[in-house]
Design a protein around this motif. Structure first.
Motif, PDB file in Angstrom:
ATOM      1  N   MET A 155       1.305  43.384 -13.715  1.00 52.26           N
ATOM      2  CA  MET A 155       2.146  42.990 -12.589  1.00 52.26           C
ATOM      3  C   MET A 155       2.161  44.073 -11.529  1.00 52.26           C
ATOM      4  O   MET A 155       2.051  43.806 -10.329  1.00 52.26           O
ATOM      5  N   GLU A 156       2.313  45.307 -11.991  1.00 52.12           N
ATOM      6  CA  GLU A 156       2.386  46.443 -11.081  1.00 52.12           C
ATOM      7  C   GLU A 156       1.115  46.535 -10.251  1.00 52.12           C
ATOM      8  O   GLU A 156       1.154  46.683  -9.033  1.00 52.12           O
ATOM      9  N   GLU A 157      -0.018  46.404 -10.964  1.00 54.43           N
ATOM     10  CA  GLU A 157      -1.303  46.502 -10.267  1.00 54.43           C
ATOM     11  C   GLU A 157      -1.470  45.368  -9.267  1.00 54.43           C
ATOM     12  O   GLU A 157      -1.922  45.571  -8.145  1.00 54.43           O
ATOM     13  N   MET A 158      -1.062  44.186  -9.689  1.00 50.09           N
ATOM     14  CA  MET A 158      -1.164  43.013  -8.830  1.00 50.09           C
ATOM     15  C   MET A 158      -0.283  43.200  -7.592  1.00 50.09           C
ATOM     16  O   MET A 158      -0.652  42.855  -6.482  1.00 50.09           O
ATOM     17  N   HIS A 159       0.891  43.807  -7.825  1.00 49.53           N
ATOM     18  CA  HIS A 159       1.833  44.055  -6.751  1.00 49.53           C
ATOM     19  C   HIS A 159       1.228  44.995  -5.719  1.00 49.53           C
ATOM     20  O   HIS A 159       1.355  44.793  -4.508  1.00 49.53           O
ATOM     21  N   GLN A 160       0.523  46.035  -6.219  1.00 51.65           N
ATOM     22  CA  GLN A 160      -0.125  46.983  -5.312  1.00 51.65           C
ATOM     23  C   GLN A 160      -1.161  46.274  -4.457  1.00 51.65           C
ATOM     24  O   GLN A 160      -1.309  46.527  -3.270  1.00 51.65           O
ATOM     25  N   PHE A 161      -1.888  45.359  -5.105  1.00 50.98           N
ATOM     26  CA  PHE A 161      -2.883  44.593  -4.365  1.00 50.98           C
ATOM     27  C   PHE A 161      -2.240  43.713  -3.309  1.00 50.98           C
ATOM     28  O   PHE A 161      -2.781  43.517  -2.228  1.00 50.98           O
ATOM     29  N   ALA A 162      -1.071  43.181  -3.667  1.00 41.11           N
ATOM     30  CA  ALA A 162      -0.377  42.299  -2.735  1.00 41.11           C
ATOM     31  C   ALA A 162       0.026  43.068  -1.481  1.00 41.11           C
ATOM     32  O   ALA A 162      -0.111  42.597  -0.362  1.00 41.11           O
ATOM     33  N   ILE A 163       0.508  44.269  -1.720  1.00 35.51           N
ATOM     34  CA  ILE A 163       0.957  45.097  -0.592  1.00 35.51           C
ATOM     35  C   ILE A 163      -0.233  45.500   0.276  1.00 35.51           C
ATOM     36  O   ILE A 163      -0.178  45.480   1.492  1.00 35.51           O
ATOM     37  N   ALA A 164      -1.327  45.851  -0.413  1.00 41.80           N
ATOM     38  CA  ALA A 164      -2.483  46.374   0.319  1.00 41.80           C
ATOM     39  C   ALA A 164      -3.382  45.282   0.880  1.00 41.80           C
ATOM     40  O   ALA A 164      -4.390  45.577   1.506  1.00 41.80           O
ATOM     41  N   ALA A 165      -3.013  44.021   0.645  1.00 40.00           N
ATOM     42  CA  ALA A 165      -3.896  42.922   1.059  1.00 40.00           C
ATOM     43  C   ALA A 165      -4.143  42.925   2.552  1.00 40.00           C
ATOM     44  O   ALA A 165      -3.233  43.116   3.352  1.00 40.00           O
ATOM     45  N   LYS A 166      -5.389  42.652   2.882  1.00 33.44           N
ATOM     46  CA  LYS A 166      -5.758  42.736   4.296  1.00 33.44           C
ATOM     47  C   LYS A 166      -5.339  41.501   5.089  1.00 33.44           C
ATOM     48  O   LYS A 166      -5.033  41.583   6.262  1.00 33.44           O
ATOM     49  N   ASP A 167      -5.407  40.346   4.411  1.00 35.07           N
ATOM     50  CA  ASP A 167      -4.981  39.142   5.135  1.00 35.07           C
ATOM     51  C   ASP A 167      -3.796  38.512   4.416  1.00 35.07           C
ATOM     52  O   ASP A 167      -3.680  38.628   3.204  1.00 35.07           O
ATOM     53  N   PRO A 168      -2.949  37.854   5.164  1.00 34.62           N
ATOM     54  CA  PRO A 168      -1.722  37.305   4.568  1.00 34.62           C
ATOM     55  C   PRO A 168      -1.978  36.288   3.455  1.00 34.62           C
ATOM     56  O   PRO A 168      -1.195  36.192   2.512  1.00 34.62           O
ATOM     57  N   ALA A 169      -3.076  35.541   3.580  1.00 36.29           N
ATOM     58  CA  ALA A 169      -3.338  34.506   2.566  1.00 36.29           C
ATOM     59  C   ALA A 169      -3.552  35.116   1.189  1.00 36.29           C
ATOM     60  O   ALA A 169      -2.954  34.695   0.201  1.00 36.29           O
ATOM     61  N   SER A 170      -4.430  36.122   1.113  1.00 37.25           N
ATOM     62  CA  SER A 170      -4.663  36.727  -0.198  1.00 37.25           C
ATOM     63  C   SER A 170      -3.446  37.517  -0.650  1.00 37.25           C
ATOM     64  O   SER A 170      -3.166  37.622  -1.838  1.00 37.25           O
ATOM     65  N   GLY A 171      -2.715  38.042   0.320  1.00 35.19           N
ATOM     66  CA  GLY A 171      -1.482  38.741  -0.031  1.00 35.19           C
ATOM     67  C   GLY A 171      -0.519  37.807  -0.723  1.00 35.19           C
ATOM     68  O   GLY A 171       0.096  38.137  -1.729  1.00 35.19           O
TER      69      GLY A 171
END
Lengths: 360, 611
Positions: free
Chosen positions: B113-129
């Motif tokens: 979850m933590e790792e996924m959360h980091q990816f969510a924050i760092a996502a470049k476009d809102p859709a993948s975020g």
């Protein structure tokens, strides 16, 4: 949850059959344009057409792969009253660079007097053997005794079914407890035609195939038939595509109770019957473990049927077209890394309530 | 138990017109092929049929996400560890160890979850975020459910500690509770409150706790009655809350994120010593009160409710429906099975359900090009259908590289899956033969213990030698060892190569003996005898006499044997006649050489004997 990706087929007419090879890395398609195409999956997951050639002088109804133990071998059957066996030849290095391969015809099977409606290779433990069935009501079993010489095939058996045949299925069980068995379906629509599903079993003593059973409860035209892979069961499971989807179990009756030397007698039970396809069911096929049955019907859908651990069969998935045009770029699926479901409510239950999670 | 309900999932395939056409399809090991077609052959299509698309369809896309891969890998380790220590789990420590396993699973979920959360924050476009965020939510829900199951089913917390666990549970998943407890702690009797609950080791009995709690309640009541908080409505409200006044609590609804938060808070203030079996009463009423008839329960609510009702099967069933991936239910069910909970609930098919779910999960893993290796271990721990499922799946793994093939073979050999070993080696041998890689073909045939195919490949080698005059893959043939015995032809190949080696080392005597023995022992196929005899020529023409008289007689016998049979085999073919010419010349040369050698041998042997 399923994801679909599309590949432009490039056939000039209707496609009648698609077939994966044993490992799922090659596929073959056949069409009314009289040709067969072979596609290969690259390391990156893209599919490329590596061969396309004219195979018959009529619509090609079915195409099927032999087991890879016999090399790269295909069989096709056609309206032109023939079936053919094809082998891939390892080509020149130039061809390899261009990503093309060559298939040569090893034999043409011309014994049928009418359209050949199905062709299926036998289970590999029986050697290199195939069966064809035709509208003339005959099932023919051919064998290639030398697997290194695919041009020599001999007609081993001719089984007269008396009705126009539409489909065949070999019993894949390699158990020594079961003799080779083949099921034949008929789509004959004449009112006198009774035996729409017949099961033939090989007799070691007479060295012939003899009729073991007729499924008397199937009275409508049968379009497809499929034995399920056997996970060590003592009984067989057979799926039928007729005006509905039907699944039968066939339990061999103990030999001592039957007259010795004759074909096995079976206790036949119907374990499922589904008419969700509304009218005709055209194809049935089992997954590799025999746990899911897929069927395709007049409603334009493919349905997936699965038994839960209580042996109750239910529809667990539907594939249907929505008619919308495919996006221009092929080879693109929507790769959606997701652990969740198509029902958004599970995540809504959390999203709607708590703020973005803080971890303690 | 009821079967898996729920509507079948519908997948839409763009480009297919289900109103007008049907679909043909085929199963692959991991994917499905679908194509638009028309089965009713009698109907002529009105328009020219357009070239349709072929569709490749696969499920469980989650398997492909690289972040989740860590989840699968680590949970695999925990799973295998659990199966292995099963016998050692005895007595009092058993429960503690099972709780530890459960906590391990949960920490793996949280890490993911933590790792996924980091990816969510760092996502470049809102859709993948958004995609990542939704994944985080689902993982969070999974951890929430697992945690509750751990408290109720594995920890089996009794009344008293039960509420403490539930408090932790809520605190972990709902951040707002921090602010609420801060409020509560800021009230008039914080010390009593704190000391009441923060007792390490919990040395008091349940009755003592209840007594203490009653006293404290009475004090609160008295304060309320006396109007101590009349001046501050907020404090009064707080006091009411502490007395478990539900209405007052519900007024703070925005602070309570959900009904189970409401439930735990309620229990904290009105029934802190709640017994596990009474939980579901409060749970149901909390849910009803919180929803207030405005909305209906959602899947997550139903799952939690089933847990509060101690209906394990319902929990598993609902989770199976709500989550598309089998990972969660497979691992949780397995753990609960180790807690002996499934059998207790329903003897009839308790164990089958565990296996059913594990088989589903493992089968899904096999669709992936590297995760399939994890699947192997899951099948290993399914006593009924695990082995046969593994057999069916493993032979379908594409053998793109030699390394992968060897990996697959090792797995099969470790489990004595001899038929799969044979089949896989045969497939590879056949592929090698067709690509003219004879050395590879031979080694696969040997590994498959396929005598017939070894014979075939050996024949090819020999044929190659005849055509080109040299051997390929010398290393392999030279080092056959005992494998040479697999087939006569292979033995001959090995020995024949040995003959050439001896000749090269100028050990003519040994070479000669070997050559002769190949014919006399019938190991050499007759079709090869001419070649062998021709090989003998240089030995016959040497300055020193190599073949003894006895041996020469033998050679002559072989030659006559061969030539006497010839007229029967003669073809009226023109090419054959020409060959016969060459053959005749060869035979004559051999006869001459043999005669000369015989003469020399006799003389030499005669002289030796004489002296």
């Amino acid at each position: 949850m399923f994801v679909a990706r599309s590949i432009a087929a490039d056939h000039k007419d209707l496609i009648h059959d698609v077939s994966f090879d044993f490992h799922g890395r090659r596929m073959a398609t056949c069409s009314s344009d009289q040709s067969v195409k072979v596609w290969d999956k690259s390391e990156s997951g893209d599919w490329h057409c590596t061969a396309s050639w004219k195979t018959h002088s009529g619509s090609v109804w079915r195409v099927t792969w032999a087991h890879p133990e016999f090399g790269q071998v295909l069989a096709s059957c056609s309206f032109d009253r023939t079936a053919a066996v094809w082998e891939e030849i390892v080509g020149e290095s130039n061809d390899k660079l261009r990503g093309q391969s060559h298939w040569v015809k090893r034999t043409t099977l011309v014994d049928s007097r009418t359209s050949v409606t199905d062709v299926k290779f036998a289970p590999k433990h029986m050697g290199l053997m195939l069966a064809t069935c035709s509208a003339d009501g005959v099932v023919r079993i051919y064998e290639a005794p030398d697997v290194m010489n695919l041009s020599q095939w001999s007609l081993q058996h001719e089984i007269s079914c008396k009705l126009s045949c539409s489909c065949i299925s070999w019993n894949p069980s390699s158990s020594r407890a079961h003799s080779p068995m083949i099921a034949v379906g008929s789509d004959d629509s004449s009112p006198n035609a009774m035996a729409k599903v017949q099961i033939f079993e090989y007799n070691e003593n007479t060295r012939k195939y003899a009729k073991a059973e007729t499924l008397m409860t199937v009275t409508d035209p049968v379009h497809d038939i499929a034995f399920a892979p056997n996970l060590g069961r003592s009984f067989h499971i057979l799926a039928i595509a007729t005006k509905d989807v039907r699944i039968f179990t066939l339990k061999p009756v103990r030999k001592e109770l039957t007259s010795s030397g004759g074909p096995t007698k079976f206790e036949i039970h119907i374990v499922a019957q589904f008419d969700n396809h509304n009218s005709q069911v055209w194809r049935v096929s089992w997954n590799i473990t025999g746990t899911v049955l897929a069927s395709s019907g007049d409603d334009g859908c493919v349905r997936l049927w699965k038994a839960n651990y209580m042996d109750n069969w239910k529809c667990t998935g539907i594939l249907k077209g929505n008619g919308s045009p495919v996006s221009g770029s092929s080879q693109q699926g929507n790769s959606n890394p997701s652990l969740g479901s198509t029902t958004p409510s599970l995540q809504n239950s959390l999203n709607g309530s708590s703020a973005s999670r803080k971890h303690s | 138990m009821e079967e898996l309900d729920g509507e079948p999932t519908v997948t839409l395939i763009p480009g297919v017109n289900s109103k007008k056409k049907q679909m043909c399809f085929d199963w692959g090991p991991g994917e499905m092929l679908v194509c638009e077609t028309s089965f009713n052959k009698k109907e002529k299509s009105e328009t020219a049929p357009n070239c349709p698309f072929i569709y490749i369809i696969w499920k469980d896309v989650d398997v492909y996400s690289h972040i989740l891969r860590k989840l699968f890998n680590e949970s695999h380790g925990i799973f295998v560890g659990l199966q292995r220590i099963e016998e050692e789990l005895t007595g009092k420590s058993r429960k503690a160890q099972l709780v530890r396993v459960s906590k391990n699973y949960r920490s793996v979920i949280r890490a993911c979850m933590e790792e996924m959360h980091q990816f969510a924050i760092a996502a470049k476009d809102p859709a993948s975020g958004r995609q990542f965020s939704s994944q985080v939510s689902i993982l969070s829900a999974m951890e929430l459910i697992w945690n509750l199951c751990e408290i109720l089913f594995i920890e089996v917390a009794p009344a008293g500690p039960l509420l403490l666990h539930l408090l932790d549970w809520v605190r972990l998943h709902v951040c707002e509770v921090d602010s609420l407890s801060a409020d509560v702690l800021g009230s008039e009797n914080p010390s009593k409150h704190e000391s009441f609950w923060n007792l390490p080791g919990n040395t008091q009995t349940l009755t003592e706790l209840e007594l203490k709690w009653q006293h404290w309640r009475e004090e609160c009541e008295r304060h309320l009655q006396d109007g101590t908080f009349a001046s501050s409505p907020r404090l009064e409200s707080l006091c009411k809350i502490m007395l478990g006044d539900e209405a007052a609590l519900l007024e703070q609804k925005e602070l309570l994120s959900n009904w189970y938060h409401f439930l735990v808070t309620r229990l904290l203030y009105s029934h802190p010593t709640v017994k596990p079996i009474d939980l579901h009463f409060y749970a149901q009423s909390s849910l009803d009160m919180f929803l207030g008839g405005e909305s209906s329960p959602e899947p997550l609510d139903n799952i939690l409710m089933a847990a509060f009702e101690f209906d394990i099967h319902q929990v598993i069933k609902e989770c199976s429906i709500a989550l598309s991936n089998w990972w969660f239910v497979a691992h949780l069910t397995d753990l609960l099975d180790h807690c002996r909970l499934l059998q207790a609930h329903n003897l009839y098919f308790g164990s089958n359900m565990r296996e059913f779910l594990l088989l589903e999960y493992a089968s899904g893993l096999f669709a992936h090009h590297s995760l399939w290796q994890l699947g192997v271990d899951y099948f290993d721990y399914c006593p009924e259908l695990g082995r046969v499922s593994l057999e069916l799946h493993i032979e379908r793994i594409p053998l793109n590289t030699e390394r992968k093939a060897l990996k697959v073979l090792r797995i099969c050999e470790q489990r004595q899956m001899t038929e799969q070993v044979r089949s896989i080696c045969k497939i590879l041998a056949m592929k090698a033969v067709r690509n003219n890689r004879l050395g590879s073909a031979l080694s696969w045939s040997i590994r498959a213990k396929d005598a017939a195919f070894a014979t075939l490949v050996s024949d090819r080698f020999l044929r190659d030698y005849c055509e080109r005059g040299c051997f390929s893959d010398l290393d392999l043939i030279d080092n056959l060892g005992p494998a040479m015995m697999l087939s006569d032809r292979l033995t001959f190949l090995g020995k024949y190569r040995e003959f050439h080696r001896l000749y090269g080392e100028k050990r003519f005597g040994d070479a000669a003996s070997l050559l002769l023995s190949l014919m006399t022992s019938q190991i050499a196929p007759r079709s090869f005898w001419m070649t062998l005899l021709t090989d003998a020529l240089p030995l016959l023409e040497q300055k020193q006499v190599i073949f003894s008289a006895e041996q020469t007689y033998e050679l002559m016998r072989c030659l006559e044997d061969l030539t006497s049979g010839k007229p029967e085999r003669a073809d009226p073919d023109a090419q054959r006649l020409q060959d016969d010419d060459i053959e005749t010349t060869k035979v004559e040369m051999l006869r001459l050489a043999l005669a000369r050698n015989l003469a020399r041998a006799i003389i030499r042997e005669g002289s030796l004997e004489g002296s």
